[in-house]
Every structure is written in C-alpha cells, then in structure tokens.
Design an enzyme around this catalytic site. Structure first.
Site, PDB file in Angstrom:
ATOM      1  N   ARG A  93       0.367   6.015  17.976  1.00 51.31           N
ATOM      2  CA  ARG A  93      -0.916   5.942  17.278  1.00 51.31           C
ATOM      3  C   ARG A  93      -2.051   5.689  18.278  1.00 51.31           C
ATOM      4  O   ARG A  93      -1.988   4.753  19.068  1.00 51.31           O
ATOM      5  CB  ARG A  93      -0.903   4.826  16.233  1.00 51.31           C
ATOM      6  CG  ARG A  93       0.239   4.922  15.220  1.00 51.31           C
ATOM      7  CD  ARG A  93       0.093   6.137  14.326  1.00 51.31           C
ATOM      8  NE  ARG A  93       1.200   6.283  13.406  1.00 51.31           N
ATOM      9  CZ  ARG A  93       1.263   5.752  12.198  1.00 51.31           C
ATOM     10  NH1 ARG A  93       0.262   5.006  11.770  1.00 51.31           N
ATOM     11  NH2 ARG A  93       2.303   5.958  11.421  1.00 51.31           N
ATOM     12  N   SER A 208      14.226  -0.909  -6.801  1.00 50.59           N
ATOM     13  CA  SER A 208      13.037  -0.536  -6.042  1.00 50.59           C
ATOM     14  C   SER A 208      12.882   0.979  -5.975  1.00 50.59           C
ATOM     15  O   SER A 208      13.839   1.707  -5.676  1.00 50.59           O
ATOM     16  CB  SER A 208      13.135  -1.103  -4.624  1.00 50.59           C
ATOM     17  OG  SER A 208      12.057  -0.683  -3.818  1.00 50.59           O
ATOM     18  N   LYS A 227      19.930  -5.187  -4.029  1.00 48.13           N
ATOM     19  CA  LYS A 227      18.921  -4.231  -4.497  1.00 48.13           C
ATOM     20  C   LYS A 227      19.559  -2.868  -4.731  1.00 48.13           C
ATOM     21  O   LYS A 227      20.585  -2.518  -4.146  1.00 48.13           O
ATOM     22  CB  LYS A 227      17.791  -4.097  -3.481  1.00 48.13           C
ATOM     23  CG  LYS A 227      18.206  -3.471  -2.158  1.00 48.13           C
ATOM     24  CD  LYS A 227      17.032  -3.343  -1.211  1.00 48.13           C
ATOM     25  CE  LYS A 227      17.418  -2.669   0.103  1.00 48.13           C
ATOM     26  NZ  LYS A 227      18.360  -3.445   0.893  1.00 48.13           N
ATOM     27  N   HIS A 288      -3.800   1.343  -5.068  1.00 51.27           N
ATOM     28  CA  HIS A 288      -4.641   2.540  -4.939  1.00 51.27           C
ATOM     29  C   HIS A 288      -5.202   2.989  -6.282  1.00 51.27           C
ATOM     30  O   HIS A 288      -5.656   4.127  -6.412  1.00 51.27           O
ATOM     31  CB  HIS A 288      -3.849   3.666  -4.278  1.00 51.27           C
ATOM     32  CG  HIS A 288      -3.573   3.414  -2.828  1.00 51.27           C
ATOM     33  ND1 HIS A 288      -4.453   3.762  -1.822  1.00 51.27           N
ATOM     34  CD2 HIS A 288      -2.524   2.816  -2.208  1.00 51.27           C
ATOM     35  CE1 HIS A 288      -3.954   3.402  -0.653  1.00 51.27           C
ATOM     36  NE2 HIS A 288      -2.782   2.826  -0.851  1.00 51.27           N
ATOM     37  N   THR A 316      -5.492  -4.954  -4.612  1.00 52.09           N
ATOM     38  CA  THR A 316      -6.153  -5.254  -3.341  1.00 52.09           C
ATOM     39  C   THR A 316      -7.653  -5.380  -3.545  1.00 52.09           C
ATOM     40  O   THR A 316      -8.239  -4.754  -4.430  1.00 52.09           O
ATOM     41  CB  THR A 316      -5.875  -4.158  -2.298  1.00 52.09           C
ATOM     42  OG1 THR A 316      -6.477  -4.523  -1.058  1.00 52.09           O
ATOM     43  CG2 THR A 316      -6.426  -2.814  -2.744  1.00 52.09           C
ATOM     44  N   LYS A 319      -9.784  -2.058  -0.754  1.00 52.05           N
ATOM     45  CA  LYS A 319      -9.949  -0.600  -0.858  1.00 52.05           C
ATOM     46  C   LYS A 319     -11.147  -0.296  -1.756  1.00 52.05           C
ATOM     47  O   LYS A 319     -12.276  -0.330  -1.300  1.00 52.05           O
ATOM     48  CB  LYS A 319      -8.648   0.041  -1.318  1.00 52.05           C
ATOM     49  CG  LYS A 319      -7.546  -0.081  -0.255  1.00 52.05           C
ATOM     50  CD  LYS A 319      -6.266   0.584  -0.652  1.00 52.05           C
ATOM     51  CE  LYS A 319      -5.283   0.660   0.495  1.00 52.05           C
ATOM     52  NZ  LYS A 319      -4.917  -0.633   1.100  1.00 52.05           N
ATOM     53  N   THR A 348      -1.183 -19.884   4.751  1.00 55.00           N
ATOM     54  CA  THR A 348      -2.167 -18.918   5.226  1.00 55.00           C
ATOM     55  C   THR A 348      -3.573 -19.412   4.941  1.00 55.00           C
ATOM     56  O   THR A 348      -3.854 -19.934   3.856  1.00 55.00           O
ATOM     57  CB  THR A 348      -1.959 -17.550   4.540  1.00 55.00           C
ATOM     58  OG1 THR A 348      -0.659 -17.061   4.856  1.00 55.00           O
ATOM     59  CG2 THR A 348      -2.975 -16.536   5.027  1.00 55.00           C
ATOM     60  N   THR A 435       4.799   6.057   8.604  1.00 49.12           N
ATOM     61  CA  THR A 435       4.100   6.046   7.323  1.00 49.12           C
ATOM     62  C   THR A 435       4.706   7.061   6.364  1.00 49.12           C
ATOM     63  O   THR A 435       4.811   6.811   5.163  1.00 49.12           O
ATOM     64  CB  THR A 435       2.609   6.325   7.540  1.00 49.12           C
ATOM     65  OG1 THR A 435       2.095   5.395   8.503  1.00 49.12           O
ATOM     66  CG2 THR A 435       1.836   6.183   6.244  1.00 49.12           C
TER      67      THR A 435
END
Length: 507
Positions: A93, A208, A227, A288, A316, A319, A348, A435
């Site tokens: 990348r 999943s 799973k 998304h 999120t 975005k 965190t 990805t």
C-alpha cells in the site's frame, strides 16, 4: 590450608560477621589482597582450592549443557523480506498525500502531492460531505473553545461528560433502542462487543457471514467461541447451519447490511427471522448504511421497517456522519454488560469534545429534512455514475447501494489504472488483498451529492483513456445505444439539482 586468622575465631562469630570482617581486614590478607589487584590470574587462587582438585574445576557433565552465546535474530532482514514480498505481488500500500478541501465551491476536491495539485476525490467514505457542513464544524469548534481538544483519559478515570451521554442518547433514539455505547472506532466497537459477548455467554456459538468485515472476524476470533461461516448473504445456508446446531445454547448471527466492497445489501428480514427462529441474537453492522438510508438515516433497518429485529446494531461516526468513532445500540442490560466487561471499551481513551459535539450535530442534521434532501441528491448522482459506466461499456459489479465497484483483475493492473486516473486529476484508491481476495481487485467509487454530472463525464473519459493506456480490455455493454442483452434503450436522464447551498447561519 586454613586461614590462621579466621581459624582462631569462633565459627558462629565468623558466620554472623564474616562480611564485615572481610570488608574491614581483607586488604591485610596476602591472598585476598592479591586477588583484588589481579582478579582472574592463576597466581591469586586460594591455596586451599589449588590443593583440592575436586573443586578446582567443574565436572564434564556440568559443562556439556552450557549454551554458546546466542546469535541475535536479524529483525530488520525479516521486515525487509516481508515488505519486498508485498511489493512483488503488488499488494504493497502506498498512501497518497491527499488533503481534502472543505470550502464551499471546491469540495469534493483535494490537494495532492508536494505540488498541491487539485484532484477530484471519488473514494472517501464521507459520503454526504457532512464533515465540512457548517453546522457540524461550528459544533466542533465551539466544543473546543468550551472544553478543549482532548478527553483527558478513559471515561472511568477522566469522567463521563454530558456530551457523551447526549450522543449516546441520540444514537439510541435513532435506532429505537433503550441504550447505546460509543467507542473510539467501529473496528473497536465490533471487536470489543463480539469478543466479550461470545466469550461470556456459556457455550455460545457464532454464525458469521463469509463477507463480514475484518473487525467482526477479529472479534469472533478473540472470543475463541466455536463458529460457523455461512455463504455471503445466503439465508438458506444460514438456516441449514442453525438447524444442525444444538438446542438451548446461546447463538449469535453476525452480518452486515451494506457490504463495503461489493455494495450488496443483505436480505435483512429473512436473515433476522431465521436467526430468531433458532433462538439466536442478531448482531447487524450498519456501518455503510447509517446516515444514508431510512427517513432519519438510521440505515437499512429503518428503511425496511425492521429496526425491532436488530438485537444489536453497530454503526460508525466516521463515514456518513463525518467524524470519528463507533457505537453499538441494544437493550439496556446488554449495553451495560459490554460497558462493564469489554476491555476494548474500559481501557480506551474517551472520544474528545469536538468529536462528540460534531457527531451529535451530524446525526441531528441527517435526521432532518436537509438530511433527506442530501440523501436524495446522493442517490441521484450514484445512478448517474452507474448508467454512465454502462453506456460507456465499462465494467461494474452489480450494486444496489451507493457503492460502485469497477473490477480490474490483477493487483498490478488496478494500481496502474489508479495511477493513470490520478494523472488525469481523479483520485480513487486501488483495492487489493487483503481487503478483497486475490483476483477480485477493483476500484471502488463512492460519489456523493457534491459531485456533479460534469465531474462524472470527465471521470468516464479518464477511465476509458486509462484502460486503453494500460492495455486493459473491457466488454462493450451497449450496441447502437441499446443494451446488448435486452435491447432496451438507455436514456441517462435523472432529476439532478445543484447541491444544497449552506445558509450563512443555522438556528
């Protein structure tokens, strides 16, 4: 040969005060004083040890296992080989130096490279341009002036700000849930929630979707729960796996509504119904989709009237809402459990004041009439790009969402096309492994309401030139202005209006 000095003293006295005697009188001893001056020479050895070979050297058996000094591992060589392997298969990348511009009249352009050349950005996930909306900007700036730039630590240590509680309340209201919890990112939200939940539920089994995001995969792995993976967006396969599962044990069914790389939208109602038929909880990622679908921007669940079927929804703030951070929403007890047990939340640092204020303003903005207008313009420009690709005969993966993938097989090829587009003033990032799978490389376009038809026309021309420049063939979908498959004539005619002009002041 016993020492004449120490031999004349009581043994108990020597045992208790030997160190003090050695320190005080050691320099007067001819043997010890020579040992201090030339330590390690044979001449300084104690006469007693020299005359008693049984302790003058260690037996062979004791020295056989003494390891040689270890050769240091060549860490830098290893790292060098790893990077070279990425470069050889074209999956390395390269981060573009792109500074997106926010001013009215120049968005969605950016400054690229050391020359600060202006390019049009096609791949940002700031889908509706919310990050540069004056209402969102003003909220963030005012929060900085009032509360500073940082949170000061975790919520447990630095305190739980009122803005944090307001934002969580707004998210819960948006998704019609009793409670919500915000995290530093949605990767952390998915990872922390799934790893904690699947770990603490006794004998929990996770189901999943094969297309799930890396954050959900990571959370499931970290839980170490058993799973099963069902085919992407395949409710029949999910049903078969659940039918074979043991009864009476906790189950989690985990999937996304809008797939980030293909633009596919899941059969939400069917998958939720199947999960609930077998007593499973649904964990639905709307990352998304939030801000982009539904009357108030709550996502596919709201658009289809299915919010009550989503037991846990994740989203999120980074975005469509134009900020940073992630969240989950669900029942009060579930959210409190994650808040109390998830290390990814507990340890965190909390989101800082400008992010909290900006996110709160963005959610309210996109839930309003102005948000609905932005979504309508967004969908119109997405349709224009899809039809323009079709008319030009350029490849595109079937997508019913706002994500427009253009497949270009080969990591080297997709990188070359992306570079050719950049030379022509269009920035879109090449998508490759990990990805997407090797062989599924693509360009991923995300047009927004501030792109114009003229910008898309220029992009199509640049794409055609870039394909030819790099000797990439593409199928012609149009023959004499009609589709080669069904002979339907395509007319690219959409009701597109100029983007919203921001008012000088917003109440």
């Amino acid at each position: 040969m016993p020492c004449p000095f120490l031999g004349s003293l009581n043994q108990a006295f020597v045992k208790n005060y030997g160190a003090t005697l050695m320190k005080q009188y050691g320099n007067y001893c001819p043997i010890i004083s020579r040992g201090f001056r030339s330590l390690g020479n044979d001449e300084t050895k104690c006469p007693f040890i020299q005359q008693n070979s049984i302790i003058s050297e260690a037996p062979k058996e004791m020295t056989e296992d003494i390891a040689e000094p270890a050769t240091p591992y060549h860490y830098e060589n290893f790292f060098h080989d790893q990077i070279n392997a990425k470069k050889r298969d074209y999956s390395y990348r390269v981060f573009r130096k792109v500074s997106r511009l926010a001013a009215d009249g120049v968005y969605p352009k950016a400054l690229e490279g050391p020359e600060n050349r202006r390019v049009t950005v096609w791949c940002a996930n700031d889908y509706l341009g919310t990050s540069r909306h004056p209402t969102v900007q003003d909220a963030a700036v005012n929060a900085i002036k009032s509360y500073g730039t940082g949170a000061g630590g975790t919520r447990n240590i630095a305190g739980n700000s009122q803005m944090t509680e307001k934002l969580e309340g707004e998210i819960a209201k948006l998704h019609k849930k009793p409670a919500a919890l915000i995290f530093s990112s949605c990767f952390v939200a998915n990872d922390a929630t799934l790893s904690t939940l699947a770990k603490i539920l006794p004998d929990c089994i996770v189901y999943s979707d094969a297309g799930n995001h890396a954050s959900m995969i990571q959370g499931i792995r970290n839980s170490r729960a058993p799973k099963h993976i069902f085919r992407h967006n395949d409710p029949n396969h999910l049903r078969k796996l659940l039918a074979d599962s043991p009864k009476g044990v906790p189950k989690l069914v985990v999937f996304e509504t809008v797939h980030s790389m293909s633009g596919a939208i899941c059969p939400l109602e069917e998958m939720c119904n199947i999960a609930h038929d077998y007593g499973a909880l649904t964990f639905v990622d709307e990352v998304h989709a939030v801000g982009l679908y539904g009357k108030h921007g709550a996502g596919i669940g709201e658009e289809r009237g299915l919010q009550d079927k989503l037991d846990i929804v994740s989203g999120t703030l980074g975005k469509a809402y134009g900020n940073v951070g992630g969240y989950i929403a669900g029942s009060s007890l579930l959210v409190d459990t994650i808040r109390s047990l998830a290390p990814g939340f507990i340890f965190t640092t909390a989101l800082p004041p400008p992010v909290l204020a900006g996110s709160l303003a963005a959610i309210r903005l996109l839930a309003s009439e102005e948000g609905r207008n932005l979504r309508a313009k967004h969908q119109a420009i997405v349709r224009y790009l899809k039809l323009s690709l079709l008319v030009a005969g350029l490849p595109q993966l079937p997508s019913v969402s706002h994500i427009v993938p253009v497949p270009i097989k080969g990591a080297d090829k997709v990188a070359l096309v992306a570079e050719s587009l950049m030379k022509r003033g269009h920035y879109v990032q090449a998508i490759n492994y990990p990805t997407v799978a090797r062989g599924d490389e693509r360009l991923r376009f995300a047009p927004g309401p501030y792109h114009t038809p003229e910008m898309i026309d220029n992009l199509i021309t640049a794409l055609i030139e870039s394909f030819h420049e790099n000797n990439i063939r593409f199928s012609e979908f149009m023959i004499n202005g009609t589709c080669r498959e069904c002979s339907m004539e395509y007319k690219v005619d959409i009701g597109y209006e100029e983007p919203l002009k921001y008012p000088m002041q917003v109440a």
